[in-house]
Design an enzyme around this catalytic site. Structure first.
Site, PDB file in Angstrom:
ATOM      1  N   ASP A  37       0.812  -1.217   0.000  1.00 23.36           N
ATOM      2  CA  ASP A  37       0.000   0.000   0.000  1.00 23.36           C
ATOM      3  C   ASP A  37       0.854   1.279   0.000  1.00 23.36           C
ATOM      4  O   ASP A  37       0.730   2.125   0.900  1.00 23.36           O
ATOM      5  CB  ASP A  37      -0.950   0.005   1.217  1.00 23.36           C
ATOM      6  N   GLU A 200     -11.468  -0.389  -4.065  1.00 19.65           N
ATOM      7  CA  GLU A 200     -10.854   0.230  -2.881  1.00 19.65           C
ATOM      8  C   GLU A 200      -9.606   0.996  -3.313  1.00 19.65           C
ATOM      9  O   GLU A 200      -9.314   1.127  -4.499  1.00 19.65           O
ATOM     10  CB  GLU A 200     -10.475  -0.839  -1.843  1.00 19.65           C
ATOM     11  N   GLU A 319      23.759   6.394   5.371  1.00 21.38           N
ATOM     12  CA  GLU A 319      23.209   5.352   6.227  1.00 21.38           C
ATOM     13  C   GLU A 319      23.394   3.998   5.548  1.00 21.38           C
ATOM     14  O   GLU A 319      23.213   3.874   4.334  1.00 21.38           O
ATOM     15  CB  GLU A 319      21.716   5.592   6.480  1.00 21.38           C
ATOM     16  N   GLU A 321      21.420   1.691   5.845  1.00 24.81           N
ATOM     17  CA  GLU A 321      20.085   1.253   5.428  1.00 24.81           C
ATOM     18  C   GLU A 321      19.570   2.067   4.238  1.00 24.81           C
ATOM     19  O   GLU A 321      18.376   2.127   3.992  1.00 24.81           O
ATOM     20  CB  GLU A 321      19.107   1.290   6.609  1.00 24.81           C
TER      21      GLU A 321
END
Ligand code: FUB
Length: 706
Positions: A37, A200, A319, A321
């Site tokens: 999502d 939706e 970083e 990450e």
């Protein structure tokens, strides 16, 4: 010492197997956990994407989702993990189901709209933070909205400052949010008529003056992405077709659309990671180009993702990450702030894409921690087994959050490279990794960052024809290309609105000259329906497409048509859907049969092989077809619309004013309704102003329209 659970081990093995048979890809763009999502937001030059999180351990074979995460990028390839923004337990009234959310910035704060409790009575809450990367907290201590199917909020602030919240399963609802963004005024509105196949995941935004709802549509038993547009927030909306058909090993899909640095992006999700599926989804992104009629092209899921927008400077602190692609890694909250890489074990790796080493790096620092005995960071370029440019040894530091900096020499890294950190060592978790930085020799400067520009689609040429609107008088009204252009193949793009009147004609509406060029035509029958028939011909390879009766155009309606040609590929769009891409189609225009006699209108075509009909039988009505320019235009004519005569009965009176008013409020108009006649102030919208002008005209207050 930390141990990986069996699921993680299974996923690592599955991922290795997967990667051994497939080239690695950069979509899905998060590999350290399952995400779904995607809700992108651009703020101060950075793209943030808020995602849901499909837990590794699925409960009751259904969505098992507890929190929302956030990732950011400035180059669309390397994404930094910001961890968890908020957990469902941070809402005192929530029982779970942390489903699709969206964040927006207003007045110095970030508002995250979240659906919760789907299984115990769906409701929508709002969280607030001073930073796009949290922490967020429940803004009002209670649900903002409660109702059946109240999921998937999408927030939008219009140019006049009015904010809207859209949401809903099965129906698409909206409210007007107040300035405080945590309350609303007026009742809950429903988008009527219902959006085609809507299920939706609405994503609401405005581009130029058009409102878009991109949404998950139910087609063939699982979700595709479709879209609809309108000139007003509440509609009525025109269905513009499918953006992304069902695919990707997931029952759901969920759109998010942004523009960033002059590029347009569609975010979506699939089940493409190892172990993926409907409850183990992953977020992805595609770059796309709007048609010049505002259409969103139909597109497939991709593995490579978008072009990188800028190279990464390795002489800045980064970083660990920040990842383009990784294998076997997780992230966790770091005691030094932000997140760190964790669960690093032998042969795991990560890729950072498009790193510009300039004249050459000479050393490297890494911030690491290990409660074990550590391991090595092999620093490679081009691939995880590519050229080794340095190796950093990591020893035990006495704790998984006891951070130390380790350094090593670097040689052989110049120019732009894909950078790989390959982790090696013994068994189990080796160490954690917080951040890294390269250093260059004296006077070394990274090369300037070129920004790769994606090939424009379609390539832009000077317009061959400009002007308009033009009105054609049936099949005899067309003109060829100007001298000197007829025998050349041009890359081009054209989009226009086609408005049908009473029709009984073949009409050529686009002619690139001869059967080695690109042309397009329209055929129609008498009555209230016209049948579009288009041909694309390129370099002698004739590809033709006849639309079937279901695709008939009703008289009085407006159709959005675009055709592009790039190199040897021509693409035809009708109302945003790709209809043909220069494939060799069977010549079978619907409702005209497939006999040569039916091609009577083609008599004007150079070398037309189908001319067999009786010309006397062929009627051409005035204003058979109107072509109104949106982009470049091709043919000309002389007829003008009969402004004000909305029902095309030859007079302008109060009935026309009433019909226009009915059309404006969305009531069905009986009989003929000619849009181009109704738009009397020629502003490309039909609204109450047009109705009033027609009434004024009728009673003699004004004597002309636009
Ligand atoms: O992720 C849970 C639900 O699945 C979302 O709220 C829907 O849009 C669908 O993606």
């Amino acid at each position: 010492m930390k141990t990986k659970n069996s699921m993680t081990l299974f996923l690592s093995i599955a991922m290795m197997l997967f990667l051994s048979v497939l080239c690695f890809a950069d979509n899905p763009f998060v590999q350290t956990n399952y995400t779904a999502d995607p809700a992108p937001m651009v703020h101060e030059g950075v793209v943030y994407v808020y995602t849901t999180h499909d837990e590794d351990q699925i409960v009751n074979n259904f969505y098992t989702m507890n929190e929302w995460k956030c990732y950011s990028t400035t180059d669309m390839q390397n994404w930094t993990d910001h961890g968890t923004m908020i957990h469902y337990k941070d809402f005192s009234w929530a029982t779970g189901d942390a489903w699709a959310a969206q964040c927006v910035y207003r007045n110095g704060k970030f508002y995250l709209y979240v659906p919760l409790n789907n299984n115990t009575g769906s409701r929508i809450g709002v969280a607030v933070s001073d930073s796009p990367t949290g922490p967020f907290k429940d803004a009002i201590g209670k649900p903002l909205l409660i109702g059946s199917g109240y999921i998937d909020p999408s927030v939008f602030i219009d140019a006049d400052g009015q904010a809207y919240l859209f949401w809903g399963h099965t129906n698409c609802y909206y409210v007007k949010l107040n300035q405080d963004m945590v309350s609303y005024s007026g009742g809950v509105q429903t988008i009527n008529p219902k959006l085609s196949n809507y299920i939706e995941g609405p994503w609401f935004y405005k581009r130029n003056s058009t409102y878009y709802i991109v949404y998950a549509s139910m087609q063939g038993g699982s979700e595709s992405i479709s879209y609809a547009t309108s000139s007003s927030v509440g509609g009525p909306y025109t269905s513009r077709g499918t953006v992304m058909p069902t695919e990707g090993n997931s029952f759901t899909n969920h759109p998010g659309v942004i523009d960033y640095q002059g590029h347009s992006y569609l975010f979506y999700h699939n089940g493409a990671l190892p172990g993926g599926g409907s409850y183990h989804r992953s977020v992805c992104v595609n770059e796309f180009t709007y048609g010049i009629d505002g259409s969103i092209p139909k597109q497939s899921m991709t593995k490579d993702g978008p072009e990188q927008l800028e190279y990464l400077n390795p002489y800045d602190l980064h970083e660990a990450e920040t990842i383009c692609w990784s294998q076997g890694l997780k992230t966790e909250v770091c005691s030094e702030g932000g997140m760190n890489l964790s669960n690093i074990s032998n042969n795991d790796y990560l890729k950072v894409k498009g790193v510009d080493f300039g004249n050459g790096a000479t050393s490297f620092d890494a911030r690491v921690a290990s409660a074990g005995s550590g391991g090595k960071i092999e620093i490679r370029i081009n691939s995880q087994s590519g050229t080794l440019i340095g190796t950093c040894n990591v020893s035990g530091t006495g704790g998984w959050q006891n951070w130390q900096t380790v350094s090593c020499d670097i040689s052989g890294a110049t120019g732009v490279q894909d950078l790989y950190f390959k982790f090696t060592g013994g068994s189990g978790n080796l160490f954690n990794f917080n951040n890294w930085q390269f250093f260059g020799g004296e006077g070394t400067t990274p090369t300037p960052e070129p920004t790769p520009t994606p090939t424009p689609l379609p390539p832009q040429k000077e317009p061959i024809f400009t002007g308009g609107p033009y009105f054609l008088n049936g099949e005899s009204d067309y003109k060829d290309l100007p001298d000197g252009l007829t025998n050349e193949l041009y890359d081009f793009s054209i989009a226009f609105k086609l408005i049908l009147y009473s029709v009984d004609a073949w009409t050529r509406i686009f002619d690139m000259g001869g059967d080695t060029n690109v042309f397009m035509m329209m055929t129609a029958e008498s009555g209230t329906t016209g049948y579009p028939y288009f041909c694309i011909t390129l370099e002698g390879n004739e590809g033709e497409q006849g639309l079937n009766g279901n695709s008939a155009f009703l008289v009085g309606t407006t159709q959005h048509i675009a055709i592009t040609k790039s190199g040897n590929t021509a693409t035809l769009y009708i109302n945003g859907q790709v209809i043909d891409t220069n494939t060799s189609m069977t010549l079978s225009p619907a409702n005209l049969g497939n006999t040569e006699n039916n091609y009577i209108g083609r008599s004007q075509w150079p070398n037309d092989p189908y001319l067999k009909g009786d010309v006397e039988d062929f009627k051409v009505y005035n204003r058979a077809i109107t072509v109104e320019e949106v982009g470049q235009l091709i043919n000309g004519g002389t007829e003008v619309p009969n402004l004000g005569d909305a029902n095309d009965d030859g007079t302008v009176n109060i009935v026309d004013a009433l019909l226009i008013a009915q059309h404006y409020v969305g009531l069905a108009t009986s009989g003929t309704f000619i849009e181009v006649n109704a738009d009397v102030n020629c502003d490309n919208t039909i609204n109450i102003v047009d109705a009033l002008l027609v009434a004024q005209f009728y009673v003699g207050l004004i004597s002309e329209f636009c």
